[in-house]
Design an enzyme around this catalytic site. Structure first.
Site, PDB file in Angstrom:
ATOM      1  N   LYS A 217       0.861  -1.182   0.000  1.00 29.10           N
ATOM      2  CA  LYS A 217       0.000   0.000   0.000  1.00 29.10           C
ATOM      3  C   LYS A 217       0.896   1.230   0.000  1.00 29.10           C
ATOM      4  CE  LYS A 217      -3.558   2.476   2.546  1.00 29.10           C
ATOM      5  NZ  LYS A 217      -4.615   2.388   3.560  1.00 29.10           N
ATOM      6  N   LYS A 275      -2.087  -1.549  -3.924  1.00 23.25           N
ATOM      7  CA  LYS A 275      -2.960  -0.383  -3.889  1.00 23.25           C
ATOM      8  C   LYS A 275      -2.126   0.879  -4.014  1.00 23.25           C
ATOM      9  CE  LYS A 275      -5.888   1.910  -0.537  1.00 23.25           C
ATOM     10  NZ  LYS A 275      -6.352   1.934   0.835  1.00 23.25           N
TER      11      LYS A 275
HETATM   12  C1  PBG Z   1      -7.256   3.739   5.542  1.00 26.32           C
HETATM   13  C2  PBG Z   1      -7.613   3.456   4.138  1.00 26.32           C
HETATM   14  C3  PBG Z   1      -7.472   4.357   3.091  1.00 26.32           C
HETATM   15  C4  PBG Z   1      -8.011   3.752   1.953  1.00 26.32           C
HETATM   16  C5  PBG Z   1      -8.456   2.484   2.335  1.00 26.32           C
HETATM   17  N1  PBG Z   1      -8.185   2.314   3.700  1.00 26.32           N
HETATM   18  C6  PBG Z   1      -6.960   5.746   3.088  1.00 26.32           C
HETATM   19  C7  PBG Z   1      -5.620   6.001   3.628  1.00 26.32           C
HETATM   20  O1  PBG Z   1      -4.781   5.108   3.776  1.00 26.32           O
HETATM   21  O2  PBG Z   1      -5.380   7.163   3.946  1.00 26.32           O
HETATM   22  C8  PBG Z   1      -8.088   4.393   0.599  1.00 26.32           C
HETATM   23  C9  PBG Z   1      -9.055   3.807  -0.369  1.00 26.32           C
HETATM   24  C10 PBG Z   1      -9.419   4.695  -1.504  1.00 26.32           C
HETATM   25  O3  PBG Z   1      -8.827   5.762  -1.742  1.00 26.32           O
HETATM   26  O4  PBG Z   1     -10.364   4.321  -2.214  1.00 26.32           O
HETATM   27  N2  PBG Z   1      -6.599   2.790   6.263  1.00 26.32           N
END
Ligand code: PBG
Length: 351
Positions: A217, A275
């Site tokens: 991520k 992601k």
């Molecule tokens: C938070 C989380 C995020 C997303 C999924 N879980 C945002 C972040 O890490 O700040 C983003 C998903 C998206 O942008 O569709 N743990």
């Protein structure tokens, strides 16, 4: 684990060209003559069960508010979420990712509300599983919706404290399992959290609850609209990090994604995730070649918003771009795609 797969394939192709390719004999266009022949040789296919639908849950009843930066996506109360779940299931969608919008008075720096057995998340999981037992429910495991600072863990001395956060995440995941979650989906990027979650779930008797780990991520600006949806952006204050770069990955890195994915598999992840999606398909392919578990891809909020905005202006053909992006994510190596387009794409695929 076969890291050489790509090179081997590419070399084979080059070799064949050198040895055998001769133009009048070979014409690539024969396989593209019409839609029937194209459909016979198509290498990748899409179906509604390839998708997971991310859903935002809010308190209240009969509550349904569209997210400004994500047209067509709503924050819904549990009753309306359940209605939507029935529609999704009828369309062939078999999994949902659940995120909650927590009211400000329940936020703190410990995450306490995150494992409240009667919290919004736990109630949502129970309601969805009661209404549609076959829908796979994957709640998000991370503290940001519950954090006064908008960070995925507990802040100590100006940064997210890894091991204390893991303790909180285990309590959170066990409470999700108790509510009936099929999988838990840690999106926090703490070190060692998959192992801790696996141990914690097993110790509580939930050996059948799976872990879909957000393994690679990245710290990405593509998450902007999601943070609008949950009102969960890191707050601007001295003494706390202004972004998530001490735990989410640097988007300049590729090898690190493989390392993170391999670690998570060793720690017990049943599935790993990359992601965001479209800008990270090289990573998807690398991870796919490196691991022996299903790879999921999160086609994130900013990617969704970009297509919606361009289509609204008439600059892009919405449906064609949507299907192209989803197919390309699948082609890159995704077994499952978490996407805000899940419903619209399923409707098109069912036509
Ligand atoms: C938070 C989380 C995020 C997303 C999924 N879980 C945002 C972040 O890490 O700040 C983003 C998903 C998206 O942008 O569709 N743990």
């Amino acid at each position: 684990m076969n890291l050489n797969f790509l090179t081997v394939q590419t070399n084979k192709l080059k070799f064949n060209f050198k040895q055998k390719y001769m133009f009048p004999l070979h014409r690539g266009r024969r396989l593209r003559t019409n839609e029937s022949i194209r459909s016979l040789v198509r290498e990748t296919s899409l179906s509604p069960s390839d998708f997971m639908f991310p859903m935002f849950i809010a308190e209240g009843e009969n509550y349904n508010v569209e997210i400004a930066s994500m047209p067509g996506i709503f924050r819904r109360s549990i009753d309306l979420t359940v209605k939507e779940i029935h529609e999704l299931f009828a369309l062939g969608i078999r999994a949902v990712n659940i995120y909650v919008k927590v009211s400000e008075n329940l936020k703190d720096n410990t995450g306490l509300e995150a494992w409240n057995p009667n919290g919004l998340m736990q109630n949502a999981i129970r309601a969805i599983k009661a209404a549609c037992p076959e829908m796979i429910v994957m709640p998000d495991v991370a503290l940001d919706p519950y954090s006064i600072y908008g960070h995925d863990g507990i802040i100590t001395n100006g940064d997210v404290e890894n091991d204390a956060t893991n303790d909180a995440l285990v309590k959170m995941a066990v409470s999700h399992a108790q509510a009936g979650a099929d999988f838990v989906a840690p999106s926090d990027m703490m070190d060692g959290r998959v192992l801790r979650l696996r141990e914690g779930l097993d110790a509580a008797g939930f050996h059948n609850v799976g872990i879909m780990s957000y393994s690679a991520k990245y710290a990405s600006a593509f998450y902007g609209p999601f943070r609008d949806a949950l009102d969960s952006a890191p707050v601007d204050a001295t003494e706390i990090p202004k972004d998530k770069k001490t735990y989410q990955m640097d988007y300049a890195n590729r090898i690190e994604a493989i390392k993170e994915a391999l670690w998570d598999v060793e720690e017990g992840a049943d599935m790993v995730m990359v992601k965001p999606g479209i800008a990270y398909l090289d990573i998807v392919r690398e991870v796919k070649n490196a691991v022996n578990v299903p790879v999921t891809v999160y086609h994130v909020s900013g990617e969704y918003a970009m297509i919606k905005a361009a289509a609204e202006r008439g600059w892009l053909d919405h449906d064609k771009i949507m299907m192209e992006q989803l197919m390309c994510i699948k082609r890159a190596g995704a077994s499952l795609i978490s996407t805000y387009f899940a419903k619209e794409a399923a409707i098109l695929l069912n036509k």
